[in-house]
Design a protein around this motif. Sequence first.
Motif, PDB file in Angstrom:
ATOM      1  N   UNK A 141     -12.095  23.057  33.077  1.00  0.00           N
ATOM      2  CA  UNK A 141     -12.233  21.806  33.824  1.00  0.00           C
ATOM      3  C   UNK A 141     -13.158  20.837  33.102  1.00  0.00           C
ATOM      4  N   UNK A 142     -14.212  21.351  32.497  1.00  0.00           N
ATOM      5  CA  UNK A 142     -15.138  20.494  31.745  1.00  0.00           C
ATOM      6  C   UNK A 142     -14.438  19.850  30.557  1.00  0.00           C
ATOM      7  N   UNK A 143     -13.541  20.590  29.903  1.00  0.00           N
ATOM      8  CA  UNK A 143     -12.766  20.013  28.799  1.00  0.00           C
ATOM      9  C   UNK A 143     -11.900  18.861  29.315  1.00  0.00           C
ATOM     10  N   UNK A 144     -11.266  19.079  30.459  1.00  0.00           N
ATOM     11  CA  UNK A 144     -10.425  18.011  31.012  1.00  0.00           C
ATOM     12  C   UNK A 144     -11.258  16.807  31.434  1.00  0.00           C
ATOM     13  N   UNK A 145     -12.501  17.051  31.899  1.00  0.00           N
ATOM     14  CA  UNK A 145     -13.387  15.931  32.243  1.00  0.00           C
ATOM     15  C   UNK A 145     -13.698  15.090  31.007  1.00  0.00           C
ATOM     16  N   UNK A 146     -13.958  15.753  29.900  1.00  0.00           N
ATOM     17  CA  UNK A 146     -14.221  15.026  28.654  1.00  0.00           C
ATOM     18  C   UNK A 146     -13.005  14.195  28.264  1.00  0.00           C
ATOM     19  N   UNK A 166     -11.599   7.445  21.282  1.00  0.00           N
ATOM     20  CA  UNK A 166     -10.786   8.181  22.256  1.00  0.00           C
ATOM     21  C   UNK A 166      -9.876   9.191  21.565  1.00  0.00           C
ATOM     22  N   UNK A 167      -9.226   8.756  20.499  1.00  0.00           N
ATOM     23  CA  UNK A 167      -8.289   9.640  19.806  1.00  0.00           C
ATOM     24  C   UNK A 167      -9.014  10.828  19.168  1.00  0.00           C
ATOM     25  N   UNK A 168     -10.170  10.571  18.583  1.00  0.00           N
ATOM     26  CA  UNK A 168     -10.915  11.656  17.942  1.00  0.00           C
ATOM     27  C   UNK A 168     -11.378  12.692  18.975  1.00  0.00           C
ATOM     28  N   UNK A 169     -11.836  12.221  20.115  1.00  0.00           N
ATOM     29  CA  UNK A 169     -12.293  13.153  21.161  1.00  0.00           C
ATOM     30  C   UNK A 169     -11.124  13.951  21.716  1.00  0.00           C
TER      31      UNK A 169
END
Length: 258
Positions: free
Chosen positions: A79-84, A96-99
């Motif tokens: 879930x934390x990955x999806x929040x990022x 945005x693309x790099x993250x």
Amino acid sequence: MFAIPSIYLWSAGSALLAFVGMLVAHRLIKPIDLAQHQPSLDATLNIVGTLVSILLGLLVAASLNSYQTLQSAVDSEATSVSDVCRLSFGLPLSDQREILTTCLNYCDQVMGDEWPEMVKERSSEKVLAIYARLLKKIVTLNPTTNGETNIQSALITAVQTLGDYRRGRILWLHNNWTRNLMPVLIMCSVIVLIFAYLYVKRGAVVLHSFLICFVATALGANLGLIYVLSHPFSGDWKIQPKGFEYNAQLIRRFTDVR
């Protein structure tokens, strides 16, 4: 090919060993006078049996609680990955693309590299390197507006939470309390079975065989349950990285990141 659940193997193996032990005891040990010794045997077996059953019950409950906590932590890490990923949409396109690319690589490497390593009680250096790269990217962002500043603050919180959950997952690999306790549990179970052997009469072998096998099956099932719950990344009840798989599917579906 259908695989037999390990709990059944623990139960059947315990019953078989107990049955063989009873046959050996029946041949080698002289029968005792139950009329004379049964009151003391009953009292001792009640005490020992109660203590062992309480111990096994507490450990099963503790193992189940730890298993559920770890499963929840794995889901929270995903879930934390999806929040990022969600927060990155408020940043400039290049950032945005790099993250998003880094998050996708993180999910892919968790599923493809780290999860197989965790079966061997090891972590993945690749995943650690990707996390470090993601953290460095977010911390070194240069926001130009108040909105981007707020997004960076939220991203830092999310990536720190991600790291905390991963750290807890890795630390679990070094949890060896089951390895230390299992010999004690097996010893206590053997003591209960030895007491049960003392009740066997020469003329009631079949009946007592069933009773001893039932006791051994229950003990083996509890021991097997503790073992399985204490090895959450392998075996029948292996925790699966479903959240990371879902994240990877969403990133590929709704963005042009591959």
